[in-house]
Design an enzyme around this catalytic site. Sequence first.
Site, mmCIF file in Angstrom:
data_model
loop_
_atom_site.group_PDB
_atom_site.id
_atom_site.type_symbol
_atom_site.label_atom_id
_atom_site.label_comp_id
_atom_site.label_asym_id
_atom_site.label_seq_id
_atom_site.Cartn_x
_atom_site.Cartn_y
_atom_site.Cartn_z
ATOM 1 N N PHE A 13 40.489 -32.245 -24.556
ATOM 2 C CA PHE A 13 39.386 -33.026 -23.781
ATOM 3 C C PHE A 13 39.652 -34.746 -24.129
ATOM 4 C CE2 PHE A 13 34.728 -34.489 -22.144
ATOM 5 C CZ PHE A 13 35.301 -35.097 -21.563
ATOM 6 N N ILE A 14 38.776 -35.234 -25.525
ATOM 7 C CA ILE A 14 38.518 -35.981 -26.481
ATOM 8 C C ILE A 14 40.046 -36.293 -26.939
ATOM 9 C CG2 ILE A 14 37.234 -36.699 -28.207
ATOM 10 C CD1 ILE A 14 34.766 -35.207 -27.777
ATOM 11 N N SER A 124 29.200 -32.858 -34.070
ATOM 12 C CA SER A 124 27.921 -33.135 -33.360
ATOM 13 C C SER A 124 27.067 -32.949 -33.833
ATOM 14 C CB SER A 124 28.495 -31.387 -33.036
ATOM 15 O OG SER A 124 28.061 -31.152 -31.840
ATOM 16 N N TYR A 148 27.816 -22.980 -34.748
ATOM 17 C CA TYR A 148 28.952 -23.756 -34.685
ATOM 18 C C TYR A 148 28.088 -24.739 -34.990
ATOM 19 C CZ TYR A 148 30.566 -27.347 -31.612
ATOM 20 O OH TYR A 148 31.092 -28.912 -31.524
ATOM 21 N N LYS A 152 29.626 -26.682 -38.837
ATOM 22 C CA LYS A 152 30.056 -28.733 -38.650
ATOM 23 C C LYS A 152 29.204 -28.921 -39.976
ATOM 24 C CE LYS A 152 32.827 -29.104 -33.970
ATOM 25 N NZ LYS A 152 33.678 -29.691 -34.347
ATOM 26 N N VAL A 192 27.384 -29.513 -18.270
ATOM 27 C CA VAL A 192 27.492 -29.639 -16.886
ATOM 28 C C VAL A 192 28.234 -30.208 -16.298
ATOM 29 C CG1 VAL A 192 25.408 -31.551 -17.949
ATOM 30 C CG2 VAL A 192 25.022 -29.971 -16.081
ATOM 31 N N ARG A 275 17.157 -22.220 -18.621
ATOM 32 C CA ARG A 275 17.615 -20.745 -19.872
ATOM 33 C C ARG A 275 16.811 -20.628 -21.199
ATOM 34 N NH1 ARG A 275 23.820 -21.682 -18.882
ATOM 35 N NH2 ARG A 275 22.631 -23.510 -20.015
ATOM 36 N N ASP A 278 17.902 -23.222 -23.982
ATOM 37 C CA ASP A 278 18.187 -24.709 -23.785
ATOM 38 C C ASP A 278 16.753 -25.830 -24.286
ATOM 39 O OD1 ASP A 278 20.355 -24.101 -22.705
ATOM 40 O OD2 ASP A 278 19.598 -24.385 -20.345
#
Length: 316
Positions: A13-14, A124, A148, A152, A192, A275, A278
Amino acid sequence: MASNYLVTGAAGFIGSHSVEWLLGQGHAVIGIDNLRTGHLENLANARSSPNFEWVLADAGDEAAMRALFAQYHFSGVLHLAALVSVPESFRDPGLNCHLNLVIAERIARLCLEFDCKRLVFASSAAVYGSAATLPNRESAAPQPQSPYAAAKLAAEVMLLGYAASFGLEAICLRYFNVYGPRQDPKSPYSGVLSIFTDRFQRGLPVTVYGDGGQTRDFISVRDVARANGQALLGHPVVSGRYNVCTGLGVSLNDVLSIYREIFATAPPAEYSEARVGDIRHSLGDPSLLNNMLKFQANLSFSQGLHELALGSGGVK
Ligand SMILES: NC(=O)c1ccc[n+]([C@@H]2O[C@H](COP(=O)([O-])OP(=O)(O)OC[C@H]3O[C@@H](n4cnc5c(N)ncnc54)[C@H](O)[C@@H]3O)[C@@H](O)[C@H]2O)c1
């Protein structure tokens, strides 16, 4: 001699947008990807350029990578290839460590060995964790909450350690919520907005977890591609960690009202329980990158969402 730039994760994508940005500036780009989560169709535009070289390779294949570094004498590397799913990093922390930390360290050593001065690394905002004060500033102590985010952060530390030790220019970019064309709605980690867009386009209701008041710092992939490009090409730069964000929080209810303008007949959103895990709000401070590169996100959220929903701005 023209400059050559390596982009790992080019079919993602990026990556695919970043490749196009660099080609648009007249540079030669070598894009590698193993197609683990990327798609070759994302590179359809890039592959029509004589300045683009596509290589199907694993960034962890040291022999293949060494051969590329020896052949092309890269002026800079944009390292995006990664395990991108937070849930997958919980399921397979060993693979996460290999893809997100070990390979980044290897690429950094190849840069040193082949005198490639600059390495731009895709980090990130996840490194901040949920307890950090808002807006997130790079000076805050990171508190990763997933394998993750931990990998990073560890990769940032290795790269910046090499910057201090060996003079590598290491620019670690902490992306916030990136959205735009080519984000795969089928991917379990997907943002999302790609899921919402896909469902609105098919006339299906969307589910909002919680009351919709949660906010995110959404940044368009076009702006992110430019940030990546400027970080690769800019002078002078200071090795370090930099937020790539807008500094503006947008709630999911704001998002829904823009979709309502675009898809007036769509069924109403369904609200379900929040959730566990979140985070309520995520917001970055964009000033550090702005000070170094004069980078500023310039696509407004509403415009970006219209482009995404109406399908302009790139291949899906
Ligand atoms: N999308 C976001 O909102 C976001 C936010 C923060 C950080 N990031 C980071 O940005 C980078 C790009 O993410 P994306 O959203 O474009 O995801 P993506 O899955 O579309 O792109 C990642 C690409 O890397 C490739 N890849 C994975 N492992 C590889 C390997 N070993 N060798 C070669 N290619 C490999 C995949 O096939 C894929 O094309 C990642 O490092 C990700 O962690 C993304």
